[in-house]
Design an enzyme around this catalytic site. Structure first.
Site, PDB file in Angstrom:
ATOM      1  N   ARG A  71       0.775  -1.242   0.000  1.00 47.54           N
ATOM      2  CA  ARG A  71       0.000   0.000   0.000  1.00 47.54           C
ATOM      3  C   ARG A  71       0.805   1.290   0.000  1.00 47.54           C
ATOM      4  O   ARG A  71       0.227   2.372  -0.158  1.00 47.54           O
ATOM      5  CB  ARG A  71      -0.973  -0.009   1.187  1.00 47.54           C
ATOM      6  CG  ARG A  71      -2.131  -0.938   0.974  1.00 47.54           C
ATOM      7  CD  ARG A  71      -3.070  -0.894   2.158  1.00 47.54           C
ATOM      8  NE  ARG A  71      -2.688  -1.815   3.223  1.00 47.54           N
ATOM      9  CZ  ARG A  71      -3.135  -1.744   4.474  1.00 47.54           C
ATOM     10  NH1 ARG A  71      -3.934  -0.766   4.825  1.00 47.54           N
ATOM     11  NH2 ARG A  71      -2.773  -2.648   5.378  1.00 47.54           N
ATOM     12  N   TRP A 239       1.494  -5.357  -8.823  1.00 48.93           N
ATOM     13  CA  TRP A 239       2.332  -6.440  -9.349  1.00 48.93           C
ATOM     14  C   TRP A 239       2.461  -7.487  -8.261  1.00 48.93           C
ATOM     15  O   TRP A 239       2.080  -7.294  -7.115  1.00 48.93           O
ATOM     16  CB  TRP A 239       3.698  -5.938  -9.813  1.00 48.93           C
ATOM     17  CG  TRP A 239       4.406  -5.043  -8.854  1.00 48.93           C
ATOM     18  CD1 TRP A 239       5.082  -5.407  -7.716  1.00 48.93           C
ATOM     19  CD2 TRP A 239       4.510  -3.613  -8.963  1.00 48.93           C
ATOM     20  NE1 TRP A 239       5.581  -4.294  -7.115  1.00 48.93           N
ATOM     21  CE2 TRP A 239       5.274  -3.189  -7.854  1.00 48.93           C
ATOM     22  CE3 TRP A 239       4.075  -2.665  -9.884  1.00 48.93           C
ATOM     23  CZ2 TRP A 239       5.575  -1.838  -7.640  1.00 48.93           C
ATOM     24  CZ3 TRP A 239       4.379  -1.336  -9.669  1.00 48.93           C
ATOM     25  CH2 TRP A 239       5.121  -0.931  -8.564  1.00 48.93           C
TER      26      TRP A 239
HETATM   27  N1  ARG Z   1      -2.684 -13.747  -4.682  1.00 47.66           N
HETATM   28  C1  ARG Z   1      -3.329 -13.525  -5.940  1.00 47.66           C
HETATM   29  C2  ARG Z   1      -2.687 -14.419  -7.005  1.00 47.66           C
HETATM   30  O1  ARG Z   1      -1.753 -15.096  -6.717  1.00 47.66           O
HETATM   31  C3  ARG Z   1      -3.252 -12.076  -6.377  1.00 47.66           C
HETATM   32  C4  ARG Z   1      -3.749 -11.065  -5.370  1.00 47.66           C
HETATM   33  C5  ARG Z   1      -3.295  -9.648  -5.661  1.00 47.66           C
HETATM   34  N2  ARG Z   1      -1.868  -9.545  -5.606  1.00 47.66           N
HETATM   35  C6  ARG Z   1      -1.179  -8.414  -5.853  1.00 47.66           C
HETATM   36  N3  ARG Z   1       0.108  -8.485  -5.783  1.00 47.66           N
HETATM   37  N4  ARG Z   1      -1.762  -7.287  -6.173  1.00 47.66           N
HETATM   38  O2  ARG Z   1      -3.066 -14.446  -8.147  1.00 47.66           O
END
Ligand code: ARG
Length: 366
Positions: A71, A239
């Protein structure tokens, strides 16, 4: 004023005051805006965010996402305002734009595309996918080929006429639904989705396992709420942190379950837990993910750097006079959690808006 209408105005006013305050807009402008919103709600039952409100509201929603370790970068979010869209075809085009812009050939940009808000309890447009890019999962005589997390979605796509190649990494099509219409299926064009082949800097034979993952995680099933207004379709991405792929997607027993395969590749004895073969394989898989994304020129963060960034975020929020909320169980990384400061302190999991919320999936209503 009707009770619901009054509640909406209260939420709107709370948002507008904080938003305009943070943006340093003059008090008279805020007063005028509150008056306009009151009138608009009285006449129409709802109100429309200005582009500035939408942009800042979306950033605040990221800032308030208790599960997110990334964040610190909330202000860098690119916001695409696509509230003008009415058809599934137009929405599909906007989603392709999102994928292209966010991927940026590997130099990933944190992006959100906001589609029309809920009106009178109805969603003008919805996407059924959990993420814009996900791999299909097929049940083949008691086993799963691909990503078992996406079995239900895969079946739904098949029922709408889609047929995958049945590899472990078939990219699922999108399902988009206009209010009052049947859902429509859209295939992502070849070459659009950037993927990273996973290799290891010094374990031979790793690349030959044929493991890969897609570059950008774009969550598409959450509702964005800003000042009492619901946006049921507002896909967003940052990302990846390496562990999301290396310690969960590829490692979980009910996902790609690769640890036994990698342990074998490493020549580890897997007959004793005390050899920590699981941990050894896990660390090497995570090294491979970090190495491979770096080699492919795709943005990715390791969990140690992410934790440092989160510490900077906490400091920044404190100096801005905003309490930091967080969900400890999600913030700690799944690899070596106690090596980060996050492990050693409590976080209040209070829900502050604007924010992203889970919502009933049209998939479950099937
Ligand atoms: N943990 C989820 C996945 O492996 C993605 C969640 C969002 N992750 C992020 N880095 N914005 O697909």
């Amino acid at each position: 004023m009707h009770e619901q209408i009054e509640e909406l105005y209260t939420k709107a006013a709370d948002f507008i005051e904080r938003c305009y305050g943070e943006l340093g807009l003059p008090a008279v402008q805020q007063q005028q805006r509150l008056q306009d919103i009151k009138n608009e709600i009285r006449v129409s039952g709802t109100y429309t965010h200005t582009p500035t409100e939408l942009m800042h509201g979306a950033k605040m929603a990221w800032r308030n996402s208790n599960r997110c370790i990334g964040r610190l970068l909330w202000e860098t979010l690119e916001v695409f305002d696509r509230r003008d869209i009415t058809t599934a075809d137009e929405a599909f085009d906007a989603l392709l734009d999102h994928i292209r812009f966010a991927t940026n050939d590997g130099d990933i940009r944190s992006t959100i595309t906001v589609f029309p808000p809920r009106k009178q309890g109805r969603d003008p447009i919805r996407i059924w996918n959990h993420q814009l890019i996900r791999y299909a999962g097929y049940e083949v005589d008691g086993n799963v080929v691909g990503d078992s997390a996406n079995r239900a979605m895969t079946k739904t796509c098949e029922s709408l006429g889609w047929q995958g190649a049945h590899t472990s990494y078939d990219i699922l099509p999108l399902i988009i639904q206009e209010d009052g219409h049947l859902p429509k299926l859209y295939k992502l064009p070849d070459g659009l989705v950037k993927e990273v082949p996973i290799s290891h800097p010094d374990i031979p034979g790793f690349e030959a396992l044929g493991v890969k993952w897609h570059a950008v995680p774009i969550i598409s099933d959450m509702r964005l709420e800003i000042g009492g207004i619901d946006y049921p379709m507002a896909p967003f991405n940052g990302w990846y942190m390496g562990t999301e792929i290396g310690a969960r997607n590829l490692a979980d027993e009910d996902r790609y379950n690769l640890l036994p395969v990698i342990a074998k590749q490493m020549g580890l004895a897997t007959n004793s837990n005390r050899s920590l073969w699981i941990d050894k394989a896990l660390v090497e898989l995570n090294i491979a993910v970090l190495h491979s994304f770096h080699q492919s020129g795709v943005t990715l963060i390791d969990h140690h750097t992410a934790a440092k960034q989160f510490k900077a975020f906490e400091k920044k929020e404190n100096s801005a006079g905003r309490p930091v909320t967080g969900n400890w169980t999600w913030l700690i990384p799944p690899v070596s959690p106690a090596t980060t400061h996050i492990f050693h302190k409590p976080y209040r999991n209070d829900i502050v808006t604007p924010n992203f919320f889970h919502q009933a999936s049209p998939l479950d209503e099937e």
